[in-house]
Design a protein around this motif. Structure first.
Motif, PDB file in Angstrom:
ATOM      1  N   GLY A   1       0.812  -1.204   0.000  1.00 14.57           N
ATOM      2  CA  GLY A   1       0.000   0.000   0.000  1.00 14.57           C
ATOM      3  C   GLY A   1       0.847   1.255   0.000  1.00 14.57           C
ATOM      4  N   TRP A   2       0.214   2.333   0.383  1.00 10.43           N
ATOM      5  CA  TRP A   2       0.853   3.653   0.419  1.00 10.43           C
ATOM      6  C   TRP A   2       2.170   3.590   1.194  1.00 10.43           C
ATOM      7  CZ3 TRP A   2      -0.783   8.131   4.059  1.00 10.43           C
ATOM      8  CH2 TRP A   2      -0.197   9.328   3.649  1.00 10.43           C
ATOM      9  N   GLN A   3       3.203   4.178   0.647  1.00 17.49           N
ATOM     10  CA  GLN A   3       4.546   4.267   1.221  1.00 17.49           C
ATOM     11  C   GLN A   3       5.293   2.936   1.182  1.00 17.49           C
ATOM     12  OE1 GLN A   3       4.198   6.177   5.084  1.00 17.49           O
ATOM     13  NE2 GLN A   3       3.169   7.946   4.200  1.00 17.49           N
ATOM     14  N   GLY A   4       4.717   1.934   0.532  1.00 18.87           N
ATOM     15  CA  GLY A   4       5.379   0.645   0.410  1.00 18.87           C
ATOM     16  C   GLY A   4       5.335  -0.116   1.723  1.00 18.87           C
TER      17      GLY A   4
ATOM     18  N   SER B   1      -3.753  -2.633   2.273  1.00 25.14           N
ATOM     19  CA  SER B   1      -4.134  -1.218   2.330  1.00 25.14           C
ATOM     20  C   SER B   1      -4.508  -0.669   0.944  1.00 25.14           C
ATOM     21  CB  SER B   1      -2.988  -0.433   2.982  1.00 25.14           C
ATOM     22  OG  SER B   1      -3.393   0.867   3.292  1.00 25.14           O
ATOM     23  N   LEU B   2      -3.767   0.327   0.466  1.00 29.19           N
ATOM     24  CA  LEU B   2      -4.068   0.906  -0.842  1.00 29.19           C
ATOM     25  C   LEU B   2      -3.883  -0.121  -1.957  1.00 29.19           C
ATOM     26  CD1 LEU B   2      -4.972   3.610  -2.119  1.00 29.19           C
ATOM     27  CD2 LEU B   2      -2.541   4.125  -2.485  1.00 29.19           C
ATOM     28  N   GLY B   3      -3.066  -1.144  -1.699  1.00 31.47           N
ATOM     29  CA  GLY B   3      -2.913  -2.229  -2.664  1.00 31.47           C
ATOM     30  C   GLY B   3      -4.228  -2.940  -2.922  1.00 31.47           C
ATOM     31  N   CYS B   4      -5.074  -3.060  -1.897  1.00 36.10           N
ATOM     32  CA  CYS B   4      -6.399  -3.685  -2.067  1.00 36.10           C
ATOM     33  C   CYS B   4      -7.265  -2.870  -3.009  1.00 36.10           C
ATOM     34  CB  CYS B   4      -7.110  -3.815  -0.721  1.00 36.10           C
ATOM     35  SG  CYS B   4      -6.233  -4.798   0.512  1.00 36.10           S
ATOM     36  N   ILE B   5      -7.216  -1.561  -2.846  1.00 34.18           N
ATOM     37  CA  ILE B   5      -8.017  -0.675  -3.708  1.00 34.18           C
ATOM     38  C   ILE B   5      -7.476  -0.734  -5.137  1.00 34.18           C
ATOM     39  CG2 ILE B   5      -8.886   1.678  -4.007  1.00 34.18           C
ATOM     40  CD1 ILE B   5      -9.773   0.132  -1.377  1.00 34.18           C
TER      41      ILE B   5
ATOM     42  N   LEU C   1      -4.692  13.178   1.747  1.00 35.33           N
ATOM     43  CA  LEU C   1      -4.791  13.794   0.420  1.00 35.33           C
ATOM     44  C   LEU C   1      -4.144  12.965  -0.692  1.00 35.33           C
ATOM     45  CD1 LEU C   1      -5.653  16.189  -1.335  1.00 35.33           C
ATOM     46  CD2 LEU C   1      -3.502  17.303  -0.712  1.00 35.33           C
ATOM     47  N   PRO C   2      -2.940  12.405  -0.500  1.00 34.50           N
ATOM     48  CA  PRO C   2      -2.316  11.666  -1.609  1.00 34.50           C
ATOM     49  C   PRO C   2      -3.107  10.448  -2.087  1.00 34.50           C
ATOM     50  CG  PRO C   2      -0.683  12.175   0.080  1.00 34.50           C
ATOM     51  CD  PRO C   2      -2.023  12.534   0.654  1.00 34.50           C
ATOM     52  N   LEU C   3      -4.047   9.965  -1.280  1.00 36.66           N
ATOM     53  CA  LEU C   3      -4.781   8.750  -1.645  1.00 36.66           C
ATOM     54  C   LEU C   3      -6.138   9.022  -2.281  1.00 36.66           C
ATOM     55  CD1 LEU C   3      -4.177   6.594   1.565  1.00 36.66           C
ATOM     56  CD2 LEU C   3      -2.617   7.132  -0.309  1.00 36.66           C
TER      57      LEU C   3
ATOM     58  N   ARG D   1       6.466   3.516  -8.939  1.00 37.54           N
ATOM     59  CA  ARG D   1       7.393   4.614  -9.208  1.00 37.54           C
ATOM     60  C   ARG D   1       7.362   5.651  -8.099  1.00 37.54           C
ATOM     61  NH1 ARG D   1       6.232   8.529 -14.091  1.00 37.54           N
ATOM     62  NH2 ARG D   1       4.325   8.351 -12.936  1.00 37.54           N
ATOM     63  N   ASP D   2       6.175   5.906  -7.543  1.00 38.16           N
ATOM     64  CA  ASP D   2       6.025   6.914  -6.500  1.00 38.16           C
ATOM     65  C   ASP D   2       5.192   6.342  -5.361  1.00 38.16           C
ATOM     66  OD1 ASP D   2       5.681   9.166  -4.920  1.00 38.16           O
ATOM     67  OD2 ASP D   2       5.253  10.502  -6.597  1.00 38.16           O
ATOM     68  N   TRP D   3       5.853   6.025  -4.245  1.00 33.18           N
ATOM     69  CA  TRP D   3       5.161   5.466  -3.088  1.00 33.18           C
ATOM     70  C   TRP D   3       4.498   6.540  -2.240  1.00 33.18           C
ATOM     71  CZ3 TRP D   3       4.107   0.540  -2.998  1.00 33.18           C
ATOM     72  CH2 TRP D   3       4.967  -0.373  -3.612  1.00 33.18           C
ATOM     73  N   LEU D   4       4.963   7.788  -2.321  1.00 31.71           N
ATOM     74  CA  LEU D   4       4.447   8.846  -1.447  1.00 31.71           C
ATOM     75  C   LEU D   4       3.244   9.570  -2.038  1.00 31.71           C
ATOM     76  CD1 LEU D   4       7.796  10.332  -0.091  1.00 31.71           C
ATOM     77  CD2 LEU D   4       6.320   8.572   0.917  1.00 31.71           C
ATOM     78  N   TRP D   5       3.256   9.792  -3.349  1.00 29.21           N
ATOM     79  CA  TRP D   5       2.140  10.464  -4.018  1.00 29.21           C
ATOM     80  C   TRP D   5       1.607   9.537  -5.113  1.00 29.21           C
ATOM     81  CZ3 TRP D   5      -0.281  14.743  -2.387  1.00 29.21           C
ATOM     82  CH2 TRP D   5       0.375  15.488  -1.390  1.00 29.21           C
ATOM     83  N   PRO D   6       0.922   8.470  -4.702  1.00 28.91           N
ATOM     84  CA  PRO D   6       0.460   7.477  -5.669  1.00 28.91           C
ATOM     85  C   PRO D   6      -0.573   8.034  -6.634  1.00 28.91           C
ATOM     86  CG  PRO D   6      -0.535   7.087  -3.522  1.00 28.91           C
ATOM     87  CD  PRO D   6       0.460   8.186  -3.329  1.00 28.91           C
ATOM     88  N   GLN D   7      -0.454   7.620  -7.869  1.00 34.05           N
ATOM     89  CA  GLN D   7      -1.424   7.985  -8.893  1.00 34.05           C
ATOM     90  C   GLN D   7      -2.103   6.706  -9.380  1.00 34.05           C
ATOM     91  OE1 GLN D   7      -2.220  11.234  -9.797  1.00 34.05           O
ATOM     92  NE2 GLN D   7      -0.951  11.564  -7.977  1.00 34.05           N
ATOM     93  N   LEU D   8      -3.421   6.693  -9.325  1.00 33.50           N
ATOM     94  CA  LEU D   8      -4.187   5.492  -9.650  1.00 33.50           C
ATOM     95  C   LEU D   8      -3.780   4.866 -10.983  1.00 33.50           C
ATOM     96  CD1 LEU D   8      -6.439   3.434  -9.166  1.00 33.50           C
ATOM     97  CD2 LEU D   8      -8.064   5.130 -10.041  1.00 33.50           C
TER      98      LEU D   8
END
Length: 193
Positions: free
Chosen positions: A13-16, A70-74, A109-111, A39-46
């Motif tokens: 998920g977010w931040q790896g 986490s965000l990996g599920c989404i 916000l980043p998510l 490529r970007d763990w801090l500001w993920p782009q869908l």
């Protein structure tokens, strides 16, 4: 699944997932395990995250078990909603741990660009593991997502976000959930054969 060589695809998920996170331990432990790198763990782009997942799945035509946190599920839900039929057929099952509710008012916000969450059933067996005190998704919300995705839900007591911060390092008990999921997937494939 013992009759076929399965790839385990770890989707952080977010931040790896850091070196002590259970996903990192599983990556080192499970045979044929690969990790989706973003490529970007801090500001993920869908679109980037979905594309990275799709790329990892399509690298190899062997069957895949997804292991997301986490965000990996989404990301898995978004990927499944637009993936090709061929790619979807590669997925044997998905273990979805502590999904991040990107629609909640307190979502970082980043998510937020991952909202709205797809509300279509996943076309493969899935087991969603939530917690009754996860700030990223309440137990009720985790059960709601499981129902929408057609997942079996398990809610753990006092497990937080099921990550390093809440004491989940090796998480050997989690292998029991993975085994249960794979058993469900095998039974479903036998019934449809």
């Amino acid at each position: 699944m013992s009759s076929e060589l399965v790839r385990y695809l770890i989707i952080p998920g977010w931040q790896g997932s850091g070196p002590d996170h259970w996903q990192s331990h599983w990556h080192r432990t499970l045979p044929n395990a690969t990790r989706v790198e973003q490529r970007d763990w801090l500001w993920p782009q869908l679109p980037d995250w979905v594309q990275a997942l799709d790329r990892e799945i399509s690298i190899d035509d062997r069957p895949v078990v997804l292991i997301a946190h986490s965000l990996g599920c989404i990301t898995v839900a978004h990927w499944a909603a637009q993936a090709s039929a061929r790619s979807l057929l590669q997925i044997r099952a998905a273990l979805l741990v502590a999904p991040a509710d990107v629609e909640r008012a307190t979502c970082p916000l980043p998510l937020r660009n991952f909202a709205p969450i797809p509300r279509t059933a996943l076309p493969f067996p899935s087991l969603l593991i939530g917690s009754d005190n996860d700030r990223a998704a309440s137990a009720e919300r985790a059960v709601e997502l499981a129902n929408v995705w057609g997942s079996t839900a398990v809610i753990l007591g006092g497990a937080g976000h099921i990550n390093t911060d809440t004491g989940f390092h090796r998480w050997d008990e989690g292998f029991g959930f993975l085994y249960r999921l794979q058993h469900i997937a095998v039974q479903r494939r036998r019934r449809s054969a």
